[in-house]
Write an enzyme that holds these catalytic residues in place. Sequence first.
Site, PDB file in Angstrom:
ATOM      1  N   HIS A   1     -88.954  41.278  54.219  1.00 25.47           N
ATOM      2  CA  HIS A   1     -87.964  42.221  53.710  1.00 25.47           C
ATOM      3  C   HIS A   1     -86.537  41.748  53.997  1.00 25.47           C
ATOM      4  O   HIS A   1     -86.296  40.962  54.912  1.00 25.47           O
ATOM      5  CB  HIS A   1     -88.186  43.601  54.315  1.00 25.47           C
ATOM      6  CG  HIS A   1     -89.339  44.320  53.705  1.00 25.47           C
ATOM      7  ND1 HIS A   1     -90.092  45.262  54.369  1.00 25.47           N
ATOM      8  CD2 HIS A   1     -89.884  44.229  52.464  1.00 25.47           C
ATOM      9  CE1 HIS A   1     -91.037  45.707  53.572  1.00 25.47           C
ATOM     10  NE2 HIS A   1     -90.944  45.095  52.420  1.00 25.47           N
TER      11      HIS A   1
ATOM     12  N   HIS B   1     -93.253  38.845  48.389  1.00 28.50           N
ATOM     13  CA  HIS B   1     -94.105  38.714  49.575  1.00 28.50           C
ATOM     14  C   HIS B   1     -95.183  37.656  49.359  1.00 28.50           C
ATOM     15  O   HIS B   1     -95.462  36.841  50.247  1.00 28.50           O
ATOM     16  CB  HIS B   1     -94.780  40.051  49.889  1.00 28.50           C
ATOM     17  CG  HIS B   1     -93.866  41.084  50.445  1.00 28.50           C
ATOM     18  ND1 HIS B   1     -92.896  40.812  51.371  1.00 28.50           N
ATOM     19  CD2 HIS B   1     -93.795  42.430  50.217  1.00 28.50           C
ATOM     20  CE1 HIS B   1     -92.254  41.926  51.695  1.00 28.50           C
ATOM     21  NE2 HIS B   1     -92.779  42.915  51.003  1.00 28.50           N
TER      22      HIS B   1
ATOM     23  N   HIS C   1     -90.981  42.943  43.706  1.00 24.15           N
ATOM     24  CA  HIS C   1     -90.865  42.966  45.168  1.00 24.15           C
ATOM     25  C   HIS C   1     -92.105  42.349  45.819  1.00 24.15           C
ATOM     26  O   HIS C   1     -92.006  41.482  46.696  1.00 24.15           O
ATOM     27  CB  HIS C   1     -90.690  44.406  45.642  1.00 24.15           C
ATOM     28  CG  HIS C   1     -90.660  44.570  47.116  1.00 24.15           C
ATOM     29  ND1 HIS C   1     -89.486  44.638  47.842  1.00 24.15           N
ATOM     30  CD2 HIS C   1     -91.660  44.669  48.036  1.00 24.15           C
ATOM     31  CE1 HIS C   1     -89.761  44.790  49.128  1.00 24.15           C
ATOM     32  NE2 HIS C   1     -91.077  44.804  49.272  1.00 24.15           N
ATOM     33  N   GLU C   2     -93.267  42.792  45.375  1.00 21.73           N
ATOM     34  CA  GLU C   2     -94.509  42.340  46.010  1.00 21.73           C
ATOM     35  C   GLU C   2     -94.761  40.851  45.797  1.00 21.73           C
ATOM     36  O   GLU C   2     -95.313  40.169  46.664  1.00 21.73           O
ATOM     37  CB  GLU C   2     -95.686  43.153  45.496  1.00 21.73           C
ATOM     38  CG  GLU C   2     -95.598  44.642  45.790  1.00 21.73           C
ATOM     39  CD  GLU C   2     -95.352  44.956  47.253  1.00 21.73           C
ATOM     40  OE1 GLU C   2     -95.829  44.198  48.127  1.00 21.73           O
ATOM     41  OE2 GLU C   2     -94.676  45.955  47.524  1.00 21.73           O
TER      42      GLU C   2
END
Length: 327
Positions: free
Chosen positions: A292, A286, A282-283
Amino acid sequence: MALNFPKLHMLFLSLLVIVNPFLFVEPIALEPTTHPFTKTLQTLEGVHKGQTVKGVAELKTYLRKFGYLKNDNNNSPNDHFDEYVESALKNYQTYHNLPITGKVDAITIERMSLPRCGVPDINIITHGSPNGLVILANYSFFPGSPKWDNTKRALTYAYVSSANVALSMDDVRVAVQSAFKSWSQVTDFTFTEIGTESGPVDIVVGFHSGDHGDGYPFDGPGQVLAHAFAPQDGRLHYDAEEQWTTSPTGQNGGLEKNGWFGRRRRRPRKPVSIDLQSVALHEIGHLIGLGHSSVLGSIMFPAYGGVRRDLTQDDVDGIHALYKSTN
């Protein structure tokens, strides 16, 4: 052996960005956390516009932190549930695919009680500046759609931490490397670990506790798991106080439609361990430019739903749209 990294030098940031999720084994439900905010939420069940109840101020802080509360009487810390709070709560429910009631209902409490990424779901637009996320389909980008330069596709990374965790360095390396590999398979990025003694690196991964010098202190076990920063900042921070694991046998995601959110969980149990690789996946999204997603079950969905280690079509579509790639 406990993981022991050298101390992180003080860093300053301009953009916040962070956490979340995912592989399925059997359909189990991730329990809400035992974070103090969860207990506050439980006392607010049924609260709605027009009421003044102790704990609403904490709800406002949560909604403001993650980008939903924009105009609430000059950020007043009082416990009054006004039209701004109702609107913010409806926006939260809409984004998270919940019934849009504008009330602090049980299913909203359950969602807010999940551990999650620290990056806002929606960045607030203030004073006419373009600080809001640019929404395309269900995935999103950061303000101004920052991305790595066309000449920067072979990225390097290193580990620098200010706190210890009960994981071996070898296990951490395998988990994070696997997450990087997942993104490499759908983009033209490559990620190579090098030592800090080799010179500047593009990405710094580390474990930290509380106030760790970037302006976004961690909150201890339970709520915010990690955060990362938009391109080309390159920082990925894990909260060292979480119960991290690299081999979460028998744990899986529970955020699918018709999943555990249809069940009433009144008393949160002890939180399960958090899968390091799922959060890294997930990170890293980013780090390379994705915000998101509102798609339940996508890697870039803000709430952690258990072990999920495979990118979804929404994640792939998002990164391709940002870089105009057809990989």
